[in-house]
Design a protein around this motif. Structure first.
Motif, mmCIF file in Angstrom:
data_model
loop_
_atom_site.group_PDB
_atom_site.id
_atom_site.type_symbol
_atom_site.label_atom_id
_atom_site.label_comp_id
_atom_site.label_asym_id
_atom_site.label_seq_id
_atom_site.Cartn_x
_atom_site.Cartn_y
_atom_site.Cartn_z
ATOM 1 N N ASP A 75 0.822 -1.206 0.000
ATOM 2 C CA ASP A 75 0.000 0.000 0.000
ATOM 3 C C ASP A 75 0.857 1.258 0.000
ATOM 4 O OD1 ASP A 75 -2.456 1.238 -0.042
ATOM 5 O OD2 ASP A 75 -2.568 1.443 2.127
ATOM 6 N N GLY A 76 2.121 1.148 -0.446
ATOM 7 C CA GLY A 76 3.055 2.257 -0.343
ATOM 8 C C GLY A 76 2.555 3.529 -1.004
ATOM 9 N N GLY A 77 2.630 4.631 -0.291
ATOM 10 C CA GLY A 77 2.288 5.936 -0.829
ATOM 11 C C GLY A 77 0.823 6.300 -0.763
ATOM 12 N N ALA A 78 -0.057 5.381 -0.311
ATOM 13 C CA ALA A 78 -1.486 5.685 -0.314
ATOM 14 C C ALA A 78 -1.879 6.625 0.817
ATOM 15 C CB ALA A 78 -2.296 4.396 -0.216
ATOM 16 N N THR A 79 -1.101 6.664 1.866
ATOM 17 C CA THR A 79 -1.415 7.510 3.010
ATOM 18 C C THR A 79 -0.416 8.652 3.094
ATOM 19 O OG1 THR A 79 -2.279 5.601 4.192
ATOM 20 C CG2 THR A 79 -1.757 7.528 5.500
ATOM 21 N N ASP A 80 -0.905 9.823 3.452
ATOM 22 C CA ASP A 80 -0.025 10.972 3.589
ATOM 23 C C ASP A 80 0.900 10.763 4.776
ATOM 24 O OD1 ASP A 80 -0.569 14.540 4.150
ATOM 25 O OD2 ASP A 80 1.184 13.398 3.546
ATOM 26 N N CYS A 81 2.199 10.796 4.518
ATOM 27 C CA CYS A 81 3.175 10.587 5.590
ATOM 28 C C CYS A 81 3.627 11.895 6.227
ATOM 29 C CB CYS A 81 4.391 9.824 5.047
ATOM 30 S SG CYS A 81 4.014 8.160 4.447
ATOM 31 N N ASN A 82 3.177 13.021 5.715
ATOM 32 C CA ASN A 82 3.573 14.321 6.274
ATOM 33 C C ASN A 82 2.587 14.760 7.347
ATOM 34 O OD1 ASN A 82 5.837 14.632 4.602
ATOM 35 N ND2 ASN A 82 4.558 15.386 2.929
ATOM 36 N N ILE A 83 2.529 13.975 8.421
ATOM 37 C CA ILE A 83 1.605 14.269 9.512
ATOM 38 C C ILE A 83 2.364 14.613 10.783
ATOM 39 C CG2 ILE A 83 -0.264 13.361 10.940
ATOM 40 C CD1 ILE A 83 -0.970 11.480 8.661
ATOM 41 N N PHE A 84 3.281 13.747 11.155
ATOM 42 C CA PHE A 84 3.990 13.896 12.417
ATOM 43 C C PHE A 84 5.358 14.546 12.195
ATOM 44 C CE2 PHE A 84 1.470 9.898 12.584
ATOM 45 C CZ PHE A 84 0.445 10.380 13.377
ATOM 46 N N VAL A 85 5.969 14.969 13.288
ATOM 47 C CA VAL A 85 7.272 15.633 13.207
ATOM 48 C C VAL A 85 8.298 14.728 12.531
ATOM 49 C CG1 VAL A 85 9.166 16.582 14.577
ATOM 50 C CG2 VAL A 85 6.810 17.087 15.205
ATOM 51 N N ARG A 86 8.272 13.446 12.843
ATOM 52 C CA ARG A 86 9.115 12.458 12.178
ATOM 53 C C ARG A 86 8.213 11.542 11.350
ATOM 54 N NH1 ARG A 86 12.876 15.274 13.291
ATOM 55 N NH2 ARG A 86 14.584 14.834 14.737
ATOM 56 N N THR A 87 8.612 11.297 10.106
ATOM 57 C CA THR A 87 7.817 10.402 9.270
ATOM 58 C C THR A 87 7.733 9.024 9.904
ATOM 59 O OG1 THR A 87 8.461 11.601 7.278
ATOM 60 C CG2 THR A 87 7.624 9.366 6.983
ATOM 61 N N TYR A 88 8.841 8.538 10.418
ATOM 62 C CA TYR A 88 8.851 7.275 11.152
ATOM 63 C C TYR A 88 9.829 7.414 12.310
ATOM 64 C CZ TYR A 88 12.963 6.582 8.191
ATOM 65 O OH TYR A 88 14.162 6.753 7.541
ATOM 66 N N LEU A 89 9.596 6.637 13.356
ATOM 67 C CA LEU A 89 10.406 6.741 14.565
ATOM 68 C C LEU A 89 11.622 5.824 14.462
ATOM 69 C CD1 LEU A 89 7.644 6.814 17.337
ATOM 70 C CD2 LEU A 89 8.881 8.741 16.327
ATOM 71 N N GLU A 90 12.774 6.427 14.550
ATOM 72 C CA GLU A 90 14.033 5.682 14.571
ATOM 73 C C GLU A 90 14.972 6.437 15.498
ATOM 74 O OE1 GLU A 90 17.482 3.971 11.525
ATOM 75 O OE2 GLU A 90 15.634 4.825 10.753
ATOM 76 N N GLY A 91 14.977 6.033 16.759
ATOM 77 C CA GLY A 91 15.731 6.751 17.763
ATOM 78 C C GLY A 91 17.213 6.439 17.731
ATOM 79 N N VAL A 92 17.932 7.042 18.667
ATOM 80 C CA VAL A 92 19.373 6.836 18.779
ATOM 81 C C VAL A 92 19.639 5.386 19.180
ATOM 82 C CG1 VAL A 92 21.475 7.547 19.971
ATOM 83 C CG2 VAL A 92 19.708 9.240 19.418
ATOM 84 N N GLY A 93 20.452 4.696 18.401
ATOM 85 C CA GLY A 93 20.786 3.310 18.698
ATOM 86 C C GLY A 93 19.791 2.297 18.163
ATOM 87 N N ALA A 94 18.930 2.699 17.230
ATOM 88 C CA ALA A 94 17.946 1.775 16.659
ATOM 89 C C ALA A 94 18.648 0.645 15.912
ATOM 90 C CB ALA A 94 17.003 2.524 15.723
ATOM 91 N N SER A 95 18.038 -0.550 15.938
ATOM 92 C CA SER A 95 18.659 -1.697 15.269
ATOM 93 C C SER A 95 17.602 -2.729 14.911
ATOM 94 C CB SER A 95 19.729 -2.340 16.164
ATOM 95 O OG SER A 95 19.136 -2.870 17.343
ATOM 96 N N ALA A 96 17.958 -3.595 13.968
ATOM 97 C CA ALA A 96 17.109 -4.726 13.575
ATOM 98 C C ALA A 96 18.012 -5.938 13.408
ATOM 99 C CB ALA A 96 16.369 -4.424 12.279
#
Length: 585
Positions: A81-102
């Motif tokens: 569903d990429g791009g169907a929803t407006d991502c310009n809502i919150f201060v950060r488009t997505y949350l990725e804090g200091v030290g984030a990892s996967a």
């Protein structure tokens, strides 16, 4: 050049017209009113104000989760569903804090041989700032950070399953007995749904009946139970030893699948190698699930930090974090304490317990492969589908956190039922510091332009300094170089070797002149109205000159057959032009 390129790039970041940051100016703020222990409540047991509150809380929670699902897919996963929803809502488009990892080769988060795979996945959000990332616009001294870690792995569900037990009362149809199979991960207060509580085992968590296998129509049915650290009241079950954790909240998500895949599925969570189902005139075989019930086990851990003094809670369960902060271990200021309460309540909404309860099978990405809403036929799934599901659960939690914090200052506005608006069901805070948060929540808005005052001052200041340097130091350097002997010698050499200057020197050797050298690039004869003949003409006899006055009427000269400047060896005929003066050219 590199400096000016960097300056140009920096200046382009001063203003952003895509979506600027703006402060929310709410008329109402706060979270929805709540009833105690909502997980254990049923609407038919409530009435009056309690029913209205329950109604509001459930609908607002579902709206938050539904919007967060769409946001996570578009702005975190960038999935189908990429791009169907407006991502310009919150201060950060997505949350990725200091030290984030996967990490996709993490150890199994449970004991024994609970995991069906040799490794688990572990997603760490890093330290998410309440001001920089969540938009609560306070100075750094009032900042609080939150960290969320999600670890998941498919569970070896057959290890915890009983045999089929026959002739048990069927709970859904209620008209006949059926066979039931139980999965024993730990006893819950309500047991499973397929049969009555008195017919269940002591550690029953999930169960499936033959009635469900025969008549259930949904492709996937999702149920989940959660055990919280230090809060048995909010927990759904008491885990058996393999799933007991004193440093994490444990959620087990069961998936009862009626899917018929068009090919085999090797993914350990949706494993389908049974080819017994046949349909159609061509005798096409479809693959059905290998096990009666699949289970995805996840742990959820949280950590809050006081950014000002660096003190943090342990990485542990949600309610243990709350107890640590309430005991004063982080030494929060009054404003930080208010921020913690708002963010912790948002974290309470992001737990997997609520997502699975409200969203059911729409929580699964595998649902996207099902042919139609009423069909159980599905495309085969990727071999690592469970990893995508776990990643989506983590991203969904972060999307809920973003939205929930924003909803505190800007609640959803819609009619819950006739003559009842959702804003009337907000529990408006009375604490002055929590009210202060309502006035300092930032969002992104396409109606506003973000301008960096600091960036503008830097560009103007540095630009002014460069202009002054150009007026003073740089020009003086150029002047000094222009008057030095070496510079004059190079300039004279350059002037003397130009094409027209070489031409002038050749003509001067023929006694043609004088020349005006005011413009060293373009030397011209000093006397106006004078022209000269080409270099190939024989030198003039005594008393004559190759330079003639305009208007002369001779029409021929003898070509010079030798000498330094001879260029032709035949007579040159000069024809007078048919102009009024008869000038020769």
């Amino acid at each position: 050049m590199a400096f000016f390129g960097a300056a140009g790039l920096f200046s382009s970041q001063i203003a952003s017209t895509g979506a600027g940051a703006a402060l929310v100016r709410p008329g109402v703020c706060g979270y929805p009113k709540e009833i105690s222990n909502i997980r254990a409540q049923e609407a038919y047991n409530l009435e009056g104000e309690q029913l209205v509150t329950f109604n509001s809380e459930v609908l607002l929670g579902r709206l938050t989760l539904t919007k967060s699902v769409a946001y996570a897919r578009s702005c975190y996963n960038n999935y189908l569903d990429g791009g169907a929803t407006d991502c310009n809502i919150f201060v950060r488009t997505y949350l990725e804090g200091v030290g984030a990892s996967a990490v996709e080769n993490a150890p199994c988060p449970f004991g024994g041989d609970a995991c069906a795979t040799s490794s688990a996945v572990r997603y760490d959000s890093g330290n998410i700032s309440s001001s920089k990332d969540l938009g609560i616009n306070f100075p750094e001294a009032e900042d609080v950070s939150i960290r969320r870690v999600t670890s998941c792995a498919p569970i070896n569900s057959e290890r915890y399953a009983t045999l089929w037990k026959k002739n048990l009362p069927e709970a859904f149809g209620g008209k006949t007995n059926t066979s039931v199979r139980f999965w024993e991960f730990g006893k819950g207060p309500y047991g499973c749904r397929a049969t009555s509580l008195e017919n269940q085992t002591d550690d029953t968590t999930f169960c499936i009946s033959q009635y469900q296998k025969d008549y259930w129509q949904d492709t996937y049915t999702v149920l989940a139970v959660t055990a919280y650290v230090v809060n048995k009241t909010a927990s759904d079950f008491t885990p058996v030893p393999d799933f007991q954790r004193d440093d994490a909240d444990v959620t087990l998500i069961s998936i009862f699948s009626k899917a018929k895949y068009t090919d085999v599925v090797n993914d350990p969570l949706f494993h389908a190698h049974n080819n017994s189902f046949t349909t159609g005139t061509n005798g096409k075989n479809f693959s059905t699930p290998t096990t009666d019930l699949s289970v995805l086990g996840c742990t959820e851990q949280y950590q809050f930090c006081n950014t000002a003094n660096g003190k943090c809670t342990e990485l542990t369960g949600l309610y243990r974090v709350l107890k640590t902060v309430e005991d004063g271990d982080l030494e929060l200021s009054p404003q930080q304490a208010a921020t913690f309460r708002v963010v912790w309540k948002a974290a309470w909404s992001m737990v997997l317990q609520w997502a699975t309860t409200i969203l059911d099978n729409s929580l699964l990405l595998a649902q996207d492969f099902v042919f139609t809403m009423k069909s159980t036929t599905s495309s085969p799934l990727p071999d690592a589908q469970w990893i995508q599901e776990a990643h989506n659960l983590h991203n969904l939690s972060l999307a809920v956190l973003q939205r929930r914090v924003n909803e505190f200052s800007s609640p959803e506005n819609f009619d819950i039922r006739p003559n009842l608006n959702s804003l009337e069901q907000m529990d408006t805070p009375t604490d002055v510091y929590e009210l202060n948060i309502c006035q300092h929540q930032k969002i992104r808005s396409t109606a506003h332009v973000s301008v960096s005052v600091l960036g503008m001052c830097i560009v103007l200041g540095v630009g002014s300094i460069l202009i002054l340097l150009d007026w003073t130091l740089i020009q003086q350097i150029f002047w000094f170089r222009s008057v030095t002997h070496l510079r004059q010698a190079k300039k004279a050499d350059w002037m003397a070797t130009g094409t027209l200057q070489l031409h002038r020197q050749a003509l001067e050797a023929r006694a043609i002149g004088p020349w005006n050298l005011g413009d060293y690039l373009f030397p011209v004869l000093a006397e106006r109205g004078r022209i000269f003949l080409g270099l190939g003409v024989r030198p003039d006899p005594p008393g004559h000159s190759s330079v003639q006055d305009e208007g002369s009427d001779y029409n021929s000269r003898t070509a010079y057959n030798g000498g330094k400047y001879a260029a032709v060896s035949e007579e040159i005929i000069l024809e007078p032009l048919n102009d009024p003066k008869g000038w020769a050219h």
